[in-house]
Design a protein around this motif. Structure first.
Motif, PDB file in Angstrom:
ATOM      1  N   GLU A   1      42.168  48.762  42.451  1.00  0.00           N
ATOM      2  CA  GLU A   1      42.461  48.639  41.009  1.00  0.00           C
ATOM      3  C   GLU A   1      42.988  47.256  40.655  1.00  0.00           C
ATOM      4  O   GLU A   1      42.522  46.636  39.692  1.00  0.00           O
ATOM      5  N   ASP A   2      43.942  46.775  41.414  1.00  0.00           N
ATOM      6  CA  ASP A   2      44.506  45.455  41.133  1.00  0.00           C
ATOM      7  C   ASP A   2      43.453  44.362  41.240  1.00  0.00           C
ATOM      8  O   ASP A   2      43.381  43.460  40.405  1.00  0.00           O
ATOM      9  N   ARG A   3      42.640  44.449  42.254  1.00  0.00           N
ATOM     10  CA  ARG A   3      41.614  43.425  42.464  1.00  0.00           C
ATOM     11  C   ARG A   3      40.558  43.453  41.366  1.00  0.00           C
ATOM     12  O   ARG A   3      40.139  42.414  40.875  1.00  0.00           O
ATOM     13  N   TYR A   4      40.121  44.647  41.003  1.00  0.00           N
ATOM     14  CA  TYR A   4      39.105  44.763  39.963  1.00  0.00           C
ATOM     15  C   TYR A   4      39.620  44.231  38.630  1.00  0.00           C
ATOM     16  O   TYR A   4      38.910  43.522  37.919  1.00  0.00           O
TER      17      TYR A   4
ATOM     18  N   GLU B   1      34.137  47.638  35.616  1.00  0.00           N
ATOM     19  CA  GLU B   1      34.591  48.658  34.671  1.00  0.00           C
ATOM     20  C   GLU B   1      34.193  50.061  35.123  1.00  0.00           C
ATOM     21  O   GLU B   1      34.997  50.994  35.029  1.00  0.00           O
ATOM     22  N   SER B   2      32.978  50.218  35.630  1.00  0.00           N
ATOM     23  CA  SER B   2      32.555  51.545  36.104  1.00  0.00           C
ATOM     24  C   SER B   2      33.338  51.948  37.348  1.00  0.00           C
ATOM     25  O   SER B   2      33.697  53.117  37.510  1.00  0.00           O
ATOM     26  N   ALA B   3      33.631  50.987  38.211  1.00  0.00           N
ATOM     27  CA  ALA B   3      34.417  51.293  39.404  1.00  0.00           C
ATOM     28  C   ALA B   3      35.848  51.674  39.027  1.00  0.00           C
ATOM     29  O   ALA B   3      36.421  52.600  39.615  1.00  0.00           O
ATOM     30  N   LEU B   4      36.427  50.995  38.043  1.00  0.00           N
ATOM     31  CA  LEU B   4      37.778  51.346  37.599  1.00  0.00           C
ATOM     32  C   LEU B   4      37.827  52.764  37.049  1.00  0.00           C
ATOM     33  O   LEU B   4      38.806  53.488  37.272  1.00  0.00           O
ATOM     34  N   ALA B   5      36.785  53.177  36.352  1.00  0.00           N
ATOM     35  CA  ALA B   5      36.728  54.553  35.844  1.00  0.00           C
ATOM     36  C   ALA B   5      36.706  55.541  37.005  1.00  0.00           C
ATOM     37  O   ALA B   5      37.370  56.584  36.959  1.00  0.00           O
ATOM     38  N   ALA B   6      35.983  55.205  38.061  1.00  0.00           N
ATOM     39  CA  ALA B   6      35.936  56.075  39.239  1.00  0.00           C
ATOM     40  C   ALA B   6      37.280  56.074  39.967  1.00  0.00           C
ATOM     41  O   ALA B   6      37.762  57.121  40.406  1.00  0.00           O
ATOM     42  N   LEU B   7      37.884  54.914  40.081  1.00  0.00           N
ATOM     43  CA  LEU B   7      39.181  54.821  40.759  1.00  0.00           C
ATOM     44  C   LEU B   7      40.246  55.612  40.023  1.00  0.00           C
ATOM     45  O   LEU B   7      41.145  56.178  40.643  1.00  0.00           O
ATOM     46  N   ALA B   8      40.162  55.665  38.711  1.00  0.00           N
ATOM     47  CA  ALA B   8      41.126  56.436  37.924  1.00  0.00           C
ATOM     48  C   ALA B   8      41.083  57.915  38.288  1.00  0.00           C
ATOM     49  O   ALA B   8      42.111  58.604  38.243  1.00  0.00           O
TER      50      ALA B   8
ATOM     51  N   VAL C   1      35.244  33.550  42.368  1.00  0.00           N
ATOM     52  CA  VAL C   1      35.275  34.993  42.115  1.00  0.00           C
ATOM     53  C   VAL C   1      34.323  35.704  43.072  1.00  0.00           C
ATOM     54  O   VAL C   1      34.675  36.733  43.661  1.00  0.00           O
ATOM     55  N   ALA C   2      33.145  35.157  43.260  1.00  0.00           N
ATOM     56  CA  ALA C   2      32.158  35.766  44.158  1.00  0.00           C
ATOM     57  C   ALA C   2      32.700  35.841  45.588  1.00  0.00           C
ATOM     58  O   ALA C   2      32.530  36.860  46.274  1.00  0.00           O
ATOM     59  N   GLU C   3      33.350  34.784  46.009  1.00  0.00           N
ATOM     60  CA  GLU C   3      33.938  34.775  47.351  1.00  0.00           C
ATOM     61  C   GLU C   3      35.023  35.848  47.482  1.00  0.00           C
ATOM     62  O   GLU C   3      35.087  36.567  48.478  1.00  0.00           O
ATOM     63  N   ARG C   4      35.861  35.956  46.452  1.00  0.00           N
ATOM     64  CA  ARG C   4      36.912  36.993  46.452  1.00  0.00           C
ATOM     65  C   ARG C   4      36.308  38.387  46.500  1.00  0.00           C
ATOM     66  O   ARG C   4      36.793  39.261  47.210  1.00  0.00           O
ATOM     67  N   ILE C   5      35.259  38.604  45.718  1.00  0.00           N
ATOM     68  CA  ILE C   5      34.615  39.920  45.684  1.00  0.00           C
ATOM     69  C   ILE C   5      34.026  40.245  47.039  1.00  0.00           C
ATOM     70  O   ILE C   5      34.210  41.350  47.558  1.00  0.00           O
ATOM     71  N   ASP C   6      33.334  39.300  47.644  1.00  0.00           N
ATOM     72  CA  ASP C   6      32.713  39.559  48.945  1.00  0.00           C
ATOM     73  C   ASP C   6      33.766  39.944  49.987  1.00  0.00           C
ATOM     74  O   ASP C   6      33.635  40.965  50.664  1.00  0.00           O
ATOM     75  N   SER C   7      34.835  39.170  50.083  1.00  0.00           N
ATOM     76  CA  SER C   7      35.845  39.475  51.098  1.00  0.00           C
ATOM     77  C   SER C   7      36.649  40.726  50.744  1.00  0.00           C
ATOM     78  O   SER C   7      36.975  41.537  51.615  1.00  0.00           O
ATOM     79  N   SER C   8      36.942  40.897  49.454  1.00  0.00           N
ATOM     80  CA  SER C   8      37.703  42.069  49.014  1.00  0.00           C
ATOM     81  C   SER C   8      36.939  43.363  49.296  1.00  0.00           C
ATOM     82  O   SER C   8      37.514  44.339  49.783  1.00  0.00           O
ATOM     83  N   ARG C   9      35.650  43.363  48.977  1.00  0.00           N
ATOM     84  CA  ARG C   9      34.873  44.592  49.191  1.00  0.00           C
ATOM     85  C   ARG C   9      34.696  44.891  50.670  1.00  0.00           C
ATOM     86  O   ARG C   9      34.658  46.054  51.064  1.00  0.00           O
TER      87      ARG C   9
ATOM     88  N   LEU D   1      38.131  41.003  36.609  1.00  0.00           N
ATOM     89  CA  LEU D   1      37.697  41.109  35.212  1.00  0.00           C
ATOM     90  C   LEU D   1      38.363  40.033  34.361  1.00  0.00           C
ATOM     91  O   LEU D   1      37.707  39.390  33.530  1.00  0.00           O
ATOM     92  N   ALA D   2      39.647  39.836  34.555  1.00  0.00           N
ATOM     93  CA  ALA D   2      40.359  38.806  33.795  1.00  0.00           C
ATOM     94  C   ALA D   2      39.772  37.429  34.095  1.00  0.00           C
ATOM     95  O   ALA D   2      39.571  36.619  33.173  1.00  0.00           O
ATOM     96  N   GLN D   3      39.469  37.165  35.350  1.00  0.00           N
ATOM     97  CA  GLN D   3      38.920  35.862  35.726  1.00  0.00           C
ATOM     98  C   GLN D   3      37.551  35.611  35.091  1.00  0.00           C
ATOM     99  O   GLN D   3      37.320  34.539  34.537  1.00  0.00           O
ATOM    100  N   VAL D   4      36.644  36.580  35.198  1.00  0.00           N
ATOM    101  CA  VAL D   4      35.302  36.335  34.659  1.00  0.00           C
ATOM    102  C   VAL D   4      35.327  36.276  33.133  1.00  0.00           C
ATOM    103  O   VAL D   4      34.558  35.510  32.531  1.00  0.00           O
ATOM    104  N   ARG D   5      36.200  37.030  32.518  1.00  0.00           N
ATOM    105  CA  ARG D   5      36.319  36.952  31.055  1.00  0.00           C
ATOM    106  C   ARG D   5      36.877  35.597  30.629  1.00  0.00           C
ATOM    107  O   ARG D   5      36.477  35.043  29.611  1.00  0.00           O
TER     108      ARG D   5
END
Length: 172
Positions: free
Chosen positions: A68-71, A44-51, A152-160, A75-79
């Protein structure tokens, strides 16, 4: 080592651990819950910065569009994981100045910068966030147990890692 230190800090401070008397769903470990509880405010904080990077003249457009799309997807996945586990969002990190969290003060400072300095400062905030998100994801990959959370963790690691490359540097 940094991942181990993060896990120790989370446990020692009670961050990510369920409140005493709160049952932990059998498919989510305390580590899984701690990870999910960090992903939400980090994203959420990163999305605010990306905006902010949507302003005319910013050269960060390619990074912003991809991130933005990935974040939002993460978020949808973890929720969804939380909902399936019958757990509400804890928001236990609200107001914390933690690694990987882009603060309101940092956003306000960057918002008033113009031109190349804007991109430089925003890039620095994003780089720090991307790197810390990888650290947290790797801690989950090392100690987590829930398959959906590990995915999700794997996606985050590779995405970042990919986003860091688009920024033009950072640790890989």
């Amino acid at each position: 080592m940094r991942a181990l230190l993060l896990a120790v800090v989370l446990v020692a401070t009670g961050c990510g651990a369920p409140a005493v008397g709160t049952p932990v769903p059998t498919d989510l470990s305390a580590t899984d819950l701690a990870f999910v509880d960090l992903v939400i405010p980090q994203n959420e904080s990163a999305l605010a910065a990306l905006a902010l990077a949507g302003r005319p003249g910013s050269a960060l457009g390619p990074v912003v569009r991809k991130a933005e799309d990935r974040y939002r997807s993460e978020l949808a996945q973890v929720r969804e994981v939380l909902a399936r586990a019958g757990k509400a969002e804890s928001n236990q990190h609200e107001g914390h100045d933690m690694p990987g969290m882009i603060t309101a003060a940092e956003l306000a400072a960057v918002e008033h910068v113009q031109g190349a300095d804007f991109d430089l400062q925003l890039k620095s905030l994003l780089r720090n966030q991307f790197e810390e998100a990888r650290t947290v994801a790797r801690a989950e990959l090392t100690s987590g147990t829930s398959k959906p959370v590990l995915e999700v963790a794997e996606r985050i690691d590779s995405s970042r890692a990919e986003l860091l490359a688009l920024l033009g540097g950072g640790r890989q």
